[in-house]
Design an enzyme around this catalytic site. Structure first.
Site, PDB file in Angstrom:
ATOM      1  CD  GLU A 110      71.638 -23.603  -7.703  1.00 53.99           C
ATOM      2  OE1 GLU A 110      72.541 -23.769  -8.995  1.00 53.99           O
ATOM      3  OE2 GLU A 110      71.251 -25.108  -7.043  1.00 53.99           O
ATOM      4  CD  GLU A 130      67.933 -25.501 -12.466  1.00 54.69           C
ATOM      5  OE1 GLU A 130      66.833 -25.520 -12.372  1.00 54.69           O
ATOM      6  OE2 GLU A 130      68.900 -25.183 -11.454  1.00 54.69           O
TER       7      GLU A 130
HETATM    8  C1  1HE Z   1      73.231 -21.765 -23.159  1.00 51.85           C
HETATM    9  C2  1HE Z   1      72.504 -22.163 -22.364  1.00 51.85           C
HETATM   10  C3  1HE Z   1      73.123 -22.871 -21.012  1.00 51.85           C
HETATM   11  C4  1HE Z   1      71.470 -20.404 -23.685  1.00 51.85           C
HETATM   12  N1  1HE Z   1      74.073 -23.875 -21.738  1.00 51.85           N
HETATM   13  N2  1HE Z   1      74.439 -22.900 -23.565  1.00 51.85           N
HETATM   14  N3  1HE Z   1      69.372 -23.101 -17.331  1.00 51.85           N
HETATM   15  C5  1HE Z   1      68.813 -23.164 -18.684  1.00 51.85           C
HETATM   16  O1  1HE Z   1      67.626 -24.367 -18.732  1.00 51.85           O
HETATM   17  C6  1HE Z   1      67.984 -22.208 -19.602  1.00 51.85           C
HETATM   18  C7  1HE Z   1      68.344 -22.572 -20.937  1.00 51.85           C
HETATM   19  N4  1HE Z   1      68.377 -20.917 -22.018  1.00 51.85           N
HETATM   20  C8  1HE Z   1      67.312 -20.408 -22.130  1.00 51.85           C
HETATM   21  O2  1HE Z   1      66.525 -21.253 -21.765  1.00 51.85           O
HETATM   22  C9  1HE Z   1      67.794 -19.818 -23.048  1.00 51.85           C
HETATM   23  O3  1HE Z   1      68.976 -20.001 -23.626  1.00 51.85           O
HETATM   24  C10 1HE Z   1      67.227 -18.155 -22.382  1.00 51.85           C
HETATM   25  C11 1HE Z   1      65.467 -18.129 -21.515  1.00 51.85           C
HETATM   26  C12 1HE Z   1      68.489 -17.744 -20.820  1.00 51.85           C
HETATM   27  C13 1HE Z   1      67.713 -16.800 -23.610  1.00 51.85           C
HETATM   28  O4  1HE Z   1      66.729 -17.160 -24.208  1.00 51.85           O
HETATM   29  P1  1HE Z   1      67.603 -16.161 -25.695  1.00 51.85           P
HETATM   30  O5  1HE Z   1      66.390 -16.219 -26.924  1.00 51.85           O
HETATM   31  O6  1HE Z   1      67.599 -14.617 -25.159  1.00 51.85           O
HETATM   32  O7  1HE Z   1      69.209 -17.375 -25.399  1.00 51.85           O
HETATM   33  P2  1HE Z   1      68.825 -18.335 -27.124  1.00 51.85           P
HETATM   34  O8  1HE Z   1      68.645 -18.309 -28.172  1.00 51.85           O
HETATM   35  O9  1HE Z   1      67.949 -19.675 -26.581  1.00 51.85           O
HETATM   36  O10 1HE Z   1      70.838 -18.603 -26.532  1.00 51.85           O
HETATM   37  C14 1HE Z   1      71.589 -17.952 -26.734  1.00 51.85           C
HETATM   38  C15 1HE Z   1      72.513 -19.058 -27.180  1.00 51.85           C
HETATM   39  O11 1HE Z   1      73.245 -19.348 -25.796  1.00 51.85           O
HETATM   40  C16 1HE Z   1      72.180 -20.157 -27.461  1.00 51.85           C
HETATM   41  O12 1HE Z   1      73.153 -20.831 -28.582  1.00 51.85           O
HETATM   42  P3  1HE Z   1      73.609 -20.786 -30.170  1.00 51.85           P
HETATM   43  O13 1HE Z   1      75.877 -20.912 -30.166  1.00 51.85           O
HETATM   44  O14 1HE Z   1      73.193 -21.467 -30.925  1.00 51.85           O
HETATM   45  O15 1HE Z   1      73.784 -19.526 -30.391  1.00 51.85           O
HETATM   46  C17 1HE Z   1      72.393 -21.253 -26.384  1.00 51.85           C
HETATM   47  O16 1HE Z   1      72.458 -21.994 -26.721  1.00 51.85           O
HETATM   48  C18 1HE Z   1      73.256 -20.688 -25.799  1.00 51.85           C
HETATM   49  N5  1HE Z   1      73.070 -20.710 -24.275  1.00 51.85           N
HETATM   50  N6  1HE Z   1      71.313 -20.833 -21.984  1.00 51.85           N
HETATM   51  C19 1HE Z   1      74.626 -23.906 -22.776  1.00 51.85           C
HETATM   52  N7  1HE Z   1      72.441 -22.784 -20.087  1.00 51.85           N
HETATM   53  C20 1HE Z   1      74.939 -26.340 -10.641  1.00 51.85           C
HETATM   54  S1  1HE Z   1      73.380 -26.796 -10.986  1.00 51.85           S
HETATM   55  C21 1HE Z   1      72.782 -25.717 -11.824  1.00 51.85           C
HETATM   56  C22 1HE Z   1      71.453 -26.206 -12.619  1.00 51.85           C
HETATM   57  C23 1HE Z   1      71.185 -25.350 -14.072  1.00 51.85           C
HETATM   58  O17 1HE Z   1      71.341 -24.245 -13.954  1.00 51.85           O
HETATM   59  S2  1HE Z   1      70.067 -26.372 -15.192  1.00 51.85           S
HETATM   60  C24 1HE Z   1      69.644 -24.890 -15.645  1.00 51.85           C
HETATM   61  C25 1HE Z   1      70.156 -24.647 -16.648  1.00 51.85           C
END
Ligand code: 1HE
Length: 253
Positions: A110, A130
């Protein structure tokens, strides 16, 4: 403390970097607030801006750790806050170019959609998780991503979790450049965009998106008004004279 959003100025170009790499630039309330401030700073001083992500990706979208604690009313106002911040980019004075690598998902997509030009590198991928997280978009995707991709592709991405790689995103019109180094390309484009005549920028940023929402006759009427404004200014006179005197590059050059 490290800023959550960095800003650097390179001549007339502001470089705005999401700076929460350990959380994949997930957009928390604090990050969104800093983004709003940095964008306002760029609007006051730059003539083009590049928006990019520090670390392994552009942005993982909404900070899901914060999200789970909100009531329905809080989610509504939170979404309206995202709309306000992204409107500051989309309807601002300064063209924004997104330089995208790695994940550009959910709210990250977005944000990219709020920019005026999108450049991806081959590692970039685009998704709207989402749907699979049981939530809905809230940062403008149902209007602006749907407009870029078409509602049919967005429906597919939301319902199936499908991701688009950089090539598919270019084919779908979501990005208009795929380059080995997206940031370098975005800076090169920003330097060019910064040279555009202010009234042309005004027409492209302010009038063009509104014309898309108008009936044909109204859109053409507004086009003529903007043309009257742009074509009678001193900048246009100087640039047209430069071409006629063979001092300006030819189209496509
Ligand atoms: C996060 C987030 C997050 C990572 N919020 N903490 N977005 C999503 O559903 C995407 C969620 N994220 C992922 O699918 C993956 O993290 C990625 C594909 C983006 C990257 O993968 P990768 O392997 O490089 O990293 P990772 O090991 O999954 O994440 C690294 C850290 O970032 C980890 O935290 P840690 O403390 O365990 O090291 C994750 O928890 C953290 N992390 N993404 C919080 N999104 C206005 S409305 C909009 C609605 C939306 O955007 S919904 C989509 C949300």
């Amino acid at each position: 403390m490290e800023p959550l959003v960095t800003i650097e100025h390179e001549g007339d170009v502001a470089l705005i970097g999401l700076n929460r790499p350990s959380k994949r630039n997930a957009i928390s309330d604090a990050l969104l607030a800093e983004l709003e401030q940095r964008v306002a700073e760029a609007q006051g001083r730059a003539r083009a801006m590049v928006v990019f992500g520090h670390g392994p990706c552009f942005s993982a979208g909404l900070d899901l750790a914060e999200h789970k604690a909100r009531t329905a009313e809080e989610v509504f106002w939170h979404s309206r806050g995202w709309h306000r911040v992204f409107r500051g980019i989309r309807e601002g004075r300064v063209p924004a170019i997104a330089a995208i690598h790695g994940a550009c998902v959910g709210g990250g997509l977005e944000l990219a959609a709020a920019c005026h030009i999108r450049v991806a590198d081959p590692t970039a991928f685009f998704a709207l998780p989402e749907g699979t997280r049981g939530i809905f978009v809230g940062g403008g995707a149902s209007v602006h991503v749907a407009r870029l991709l078409g509602a049919a592709r967005m429906t597919d991405m939301m319902l199936t979790g499908r991701a688009l790689d950089a090539t598919a995103a270019e084919r779908a019109g979501l990005v208009t450049y795929v380059e080995p180094d997206a940031q370098a390309k975005a800076r090169e484009l920003a330097a060019k965009v910064a040279q555009a005549a202010p009234l042309t920028v005004l027409g492209v940023l302010q009038a063009l998106p509104r014309i898309q929402d108008m009936a044909e006759g109204d859109g053409l009427f507004v086009e003529s008004l903007v043309a009257a404004l742009a074509q009678t200014g001193p900048e246009a006179q100087a640039r047209l004279a430069a071409f006629l005197e063979k001092r300006a590059p030819k189209a496509g050059g």
